[in-house]
Write a protein that holds these residues in place. Structure first.
Motif, PDB file in Angstrom:
ATOM      1  N   GLU A   1       0.861   3.992  -5.709  1.00  0.00           N
ATOM      2  CA  GLU A   1       0.748   5.385  -6.119  1.00  0.00           C
ATOM      3  C   GLU A   1      -0.702   5.852  -6.052  1.00  0.00           C
ATOM      4  O   GLU A   1      -1.628   5.060  -6.214  1.00  0.00           O
ATOM      5  CB  GLU A   1       1.281   5.574  -7.542  1.00  0.00           C
ATOM      6  N   TYR A   2      -0.854   7.148  -5.817  1.00  0.00           N
ATOM      7  CA  TYR A   2      -2.167   7.755  -5.866  1.00  0.00           C
ATOM      8  C   TYR A   2      -2.620   7.865  -7.325  1.00  0.00           C
ATOM      9  O   TYR A   2      -1.789   7.909  -8.241  1.00  0.00           O
ATOM     10  CB  TYR A   2      -2.150   9.143  -5.233  1.00  0.00           C
TER      11      TYR A   2
ATOM     12  N   LYS B   1       4.141  10.912  -0.211  1.00  0.00           N
ATOM     13  CA  LYS B   1       3.105  11.902   0.099  1.00  0.00           C
ATOM     14  C   LYS B   1       2.778  11.895   1.586  1.00  0.00           C
ATOM     15  O   LYS B   1       2.601  12.949   2.206  1.00  0.00           O
ATOM     16  CB  LYS B   1       1.845  11.619  -0.720  1.00  0.00           C
ATOM     17  N   VAL B   2       2.685  10.697   2.159  1.00  0.00           N
ATOM     18  CA  VAL B   2       2.354  10.587   3.583  1.00  0.00           C
ATOM     19  C   VAL B   2       3.450  11.215   4.444  1.00  0.00           C
ATOM     20  O   VAL B   2       3.182  11.960   5.395  1.00  0.00           O
ATOM     21  CB  VAL B   2       2.126   9.112   3.972  1.00  0.00           C
TER      22      VAL B   2
ATOM     23  N   TYR C   1       0.835  -1.206   0.000  1.00  0.00           N
ATOM     24  CA  TYR C   1       0.000   0.000   0.000  1.00  0.00           C
ATOM     25  C   TYR C   1       0.865   1.250   0.000  1.00  0.00           C
ATOM     26  O   TYR C   1       0.639   2.190  -0.762  1.00  0.00           O
ATOM     27  CB  TYR C   1      -0.913  -0.008   1.224  1.00  0.00           C
ATOM     28  N   GLU C   2       1.896   1.274   0.854  1.00  0.00           N
ATOM     29  CA  GLU C   2       2.781   2.436   0.940  1.00  0.00           C
ATOM     30  C   GLU C   2       3.566   2.640  -0.355  1.00  0.00           C
ATOM     31  O   GLU C   2       3.827   3.766  -0.760  1.00  0.00           O
ATOM     32  CB  GLU C   2       3.745   2.266   2.118  1.00  0.00           C
TER      33      GLU C   2
ATOM     34  N   ASP D   1      -3.998   8.264   7.323  1.00  0.00           N
ATOM     35  CA  ASP D   1      -4.538   8.190   5.966  1.00  0.00           C
ATOM     36  C   ASP D   1      -6.050   8.386   5.916  1.00  0.00           C
ATOM     37  O   ASP D   1      -6.631   8.434   4.855  1.00  0.00           O
ATOM     38  CB  ASP D   1      -4.178   6.831   5.354  1.00  0.00           C
TER      39      ASP D   1
ATOM     40  N   ARG E   1       4.077   8.523  -5.384  1.00  0.00           N
ATOM     41  CA  ARG E   1       4.057   7.355  -4.505  1.00  0.00           C
ATOM     42  C   ARG E   1       3.438   7.711  -3.164  1.00  0.00           C
ATOM     43  O   ARG E   1       3.732   8.759  -2.579  1.00  0.00           O
ATOM     44  CB  ARG E   1       5.490   6.837  -4.320  1.00  0.00           C
ATOM     45  N   ARG E   2       2.567   6.847  -2.663  1.00  0.00           N
ATOM     46  CA  ARG E   2       1.825   7.120  -1.434  1.00  0.00           C
ATOM     47  C   ARG E   2       2.779   7.347  -0.246  1.00  0.00           C
ATOM     48  O   ARG E   2       2.557   8.228   0.592  1.00  0.00           O
ATOM     49  CB  ARG E   2       0.866   5.964  -1.144  1.00  0.00           C
TER      50      ARG E   2
END
Length: 309
Positions: free
Chosen positions: A49-50, A59-60, A45-46, A134, A55-56
Motif C-alpha cells: 500500500e501507498y 492505483k497503478v 510490491y504490487e 511507476d 493498494r499499489r
C-alpha cells in the motif's frame, strides 16, 4: 526502488480487458479489479500500500486506464467499466503487453495535444513514454491523470450509494418517485396505483391536464433486483392500446431479449428505463421537482477539480 514496468502494466491491462470482454455489459470497477487481482499473481510490491492509503496494484491499474479511456478503448460510466470495439481490436492488434500499453500512452498523448492550451511539444511527455509506469511523477500529465482517477473513484462511490438507496426503497415510494419525475417532465399524472393489484399499470399520465390529447402514457414500475424478461415485457405490452405509449421502469434492468423486443416493435410504442437512465432523468429535471419530490432522492452537488473531457 521497486517498480512496475510498462510491460507489467500492459500485462495487467490486457488481463483486465479479457475480464471485461467476458462481461459485455461491463463490470463495476471494484468487481473488475477484484477479479483481476484473483487472476494474476501480485508481487509483494504490487500488493503493498501507498503511505497515503490504497493498494499499489489498484492505483497503478486505475492510473493506466486513463490512457485507455482517452485512446477510445475503455468506457467508464457511473463506476462501470466496459471495453469498446476499438479496445477489442487493440487487444488483438497489440498482443505484446508493453506494445499494448505504449500504444495507449501514445493515443493519450495525441488526445492531449489536441486539447486547447496543450503543450504539444512537452519534453516531459515524450520522456514519460519511455519510463517505467511507476517512475512517472510530478509531470503535468501525471497530475491530470491523478485528478482523473480521483474523479472516477468519487463517481463510483456516489453511484454505489445512490443505486443501493434506490434498490432498497419501499416499492410504493419508488413508484411515487417515478410519478414525481413525470410531473417534473411536464406530464400530467392523473392516477397512481394504490397498494394491491394494479392490472399491470402503476401510473397513468397525459401530455395535457384534461387528457384530451394523445398519447396516454401507461407506466409499469418494478423495484426488483432481477432483470425483466421478454415474457414480462410482453405481459405489459398486452395492456397497451393503439394510442398508448408504454414506459417500463425497473431497477434491475432488462434482459437482452427484452431490449430487442422493445426496440423492434412496429405497433406498440414502448420505452425501457433502467436505474441509470432513471437517475440521469432525475438529475436533468431536478430543478423542476417539487420540494416533496426532492426529499425522495435528495442530491447535493460537490464541486472539486475535475479532469478535462
Amino acid at each position: 526502488m521497486a517498480e512496475i514496468t510498462r510491460k507489467r502494466t500492459g500485462e495487467l491491462l490486457q488481463e483486465l480487458f479479457a475480464i471485461l470482454l467476458a462481461s459485455p455489459a461491463g463490470l463495476p470497477a471494484r468487481e473488475a479489479l477484484h477479479q483481476l487481482a484473483a487472476s494474476v499473481t501480485l508481487t509483494p510490491y504490487e500488493a503493498g500500500e501507498y503511505e497515503s492509503g490504497g493498494r499499489r496494484f489498484e492505483k497503478v491499474v486505475r492510473f493506466a486506464t486513463v490512457d485507455c479511456v482517452k485512446a477510445g478503448w475503455l468506457v467508464k460510466d457511473k463506476g462501470t467499466w466496459s471495453v469498446t470495439d476499438e479496445g477489442r481490436q487493440a487487444l488483438q492488434a497489440y498482443p505484446h503487453p508493453e506494445e499494448f500499453y505504449r500504444r495507449a500512452v501514445k493515443l493519450y498523448a495525441e488526445w492531449k495535444a489536441s486539447q486547447p492550451n496543450s503543450d504539444t511539444g512537452s519534453a516531459s511527455t515524450m520522456a514519460n513514454e519511455l519510463k517505467p509506469a511507476d517512475e512517472i511523477s510530478a509531470s503535468p500529465d501525471t497530475s491530470a491523470k491523478a485528478v482523473s482517477v480521483t474523479f472516477d473513484e468519487a463517481e463510483e462511490q456516489a453511484w454505489s450509494e445512490i443505486s443501493a438507496y434506490l434498490k432498497a426503497m419501499n416499492p410504493y415510494d419508488f413508484q411515487d418517485l417515478v410519478a414525481d419525475l413525470l410531473r417534473a417532465m411536464s406530464y400530467h399524472v392523473n392516477w397512481v396505483s394504490p397498494p394491491g393489484k394494479d392490472g399491470g399499470v402503476d401510473i397513468l399520465a397525459w401530455p395535457d391536464p384534461l387528457g384530451t390529447r394523445p398519447p396516454r402514457i401507461k407506466v409499469q414500475v418494478k423495484r426488483q433486483q432481477q432483470a425483466v424478461s421478454v415474457e414480462g415485457l410482453r405481459s405489459f405490452m398486452a395492456v397497451l392500446g393503439d394510442n398508448d405509449v408504454g414506459l417500463f421502469v425497473c431497477t434491475g434492468g432488462f434482459t437482452k431479449d427484452a431490449e430487442y423486443e422493445a426496440r423492434t416493435q412496429e405497433k406498440r410504442r414502448i420505452t425501457l428505463i433502467g436505474l441509470e437512465k432513471l437517475f440521469d432523468l432525475w438529475v436533468e429535471h431536478y430543478d423542476r421537482l417539487s420540494d416533496q419530490a426532492r426529499r425522495r432522492l435528495p442530491l447535493r452537488p460537490i464541486r472539486f477539480l475535475a479532469p478535462l473531457n
